[in-house]
Design a protein around this motif. Structure first.
Motif: not given
Length: 284
Positions: A60-61, A156-160, A163-164
């Protein structure tokens, strides 16, 4: 004092107290050099996308910044050579009545990528820390809750496994004004201009303060902010793409050799297309 000296004095004064001071317009990248470098970078983007698909990566960018800062044109340069089946552009309109009753991040979650997919967000959940804060579209409680929640949401997104990458496009007051004037004069760009743009111009420093507060609260090690100087759009495109390619390791995926088959000539065929179908006029 001549006109040029007054202009320089204004620029120096502006630069002294605002991060978005105007860059020298003379230092713009020439079109020929830009196109040459862009082609090289876009080839690398294709390789990177193939690696993302091969590895099953979710990327995700986020593209944030003031109106007219060059977010949309950069997204276009990134996506125009990529396979659209694995690269989506998300540009949400204002939330509906139903969405306004939901958990704030809920409508953004629906657009997150699946394995092997890249999502380019033209504005994101950071609307709450920018336009909603400055224009009074959210309460103080909602705003401060966002600043507390956003870092945890992103962790939380990154742990899932997502890549942000977060970009802030920085444009000067003078350059934004020139771009707005251009939009107003060109019929094919007029749709980009909204009444909100006029209000945003009046609240320039309010937006600056909101940006500073947002970055102070959400510039976390797991998902840092990267600032793109965008007065020169061509340089901004190249610098952003170059940086994006550098933030993750990718390798060229081996390509299978493909040999085009010969046409099967066993059966004869008479082409009746022109006689039986409607062809469009050809004025060009």
């Amino acid at each position: 004092m001549n006109k040029r000296s007054k202009s320089k004095e204004h620029h120096d004064k502006h630069a002294a107290y605002d991060f978005d001071a105007e860059r020298d317009p003379k230092d713009r990248l020439k079109k020929k050099e830009y196109e040459k470098e862009l082609e090289k970078l876009q080839v690398e983007l294709v390789k990177a996308q193939e690696w993302v698909k091969h590895q099953g990566t979710r990327l995700v960018i986020l593209f944030e910044g003031r109106d007219g800062a060059g977010k949309g044109s950069t997204i276009k340069r990134i996506s125009e050579r990529l396979n659209p089946r694995g690269c989506r552009i998300v540009a949400l309109s204002k939330p509906s009545d139903t969405e306004q009753t939901q958990w704030y991040f809920q409508r953004y979650v629906a657009h997150l990528p699946s394995a092997g997919e890249i999502v380019l967000m033209d504005r994101s959940w950071y609307n709450r820390a920018g336009v909603e804060r400055v224009m009074g579209f959210c309460t103080d409680e909602q705003y401060h809750e966002f600043l507390r929640s956003a870092p945890e949401f992103e962790r939380m997104l990154i742990r899932s496994g997502i890549h942000l990458v977060k970009y802030w496009f920085s444009v000067s007051y003078e350059e934004q004004g020139r771009r707005f004037e251009k939009r107003l004069k060109q019929r094919d760009k007029r749709w980009k201009f909204s009444p909100m743009d006029i209000e945003a111009r009046k609240h320039w420093f309010d937006y600056s303060k909101a940006r500073d507060a947002m970055m102070a609260a959400t510039d976390i090690p797991e998902a840092p902010w990267y600032v793109v100087s965008s007065d020169d759009k061509r340089r901004a495109h190249l610098n952003c793409i170059s940086h994006l390619l550098s933030v993750g390791d990718y390798q060229e995926v081996p390509q299978k050799k493909i040999k085009l088959p010969e046409r099967d000539e066993k059966e004869t065929y008479v082409n009746n297309l022109r006689g039986e179908r409607r062809f469009i006029p050809e004025p060009y």
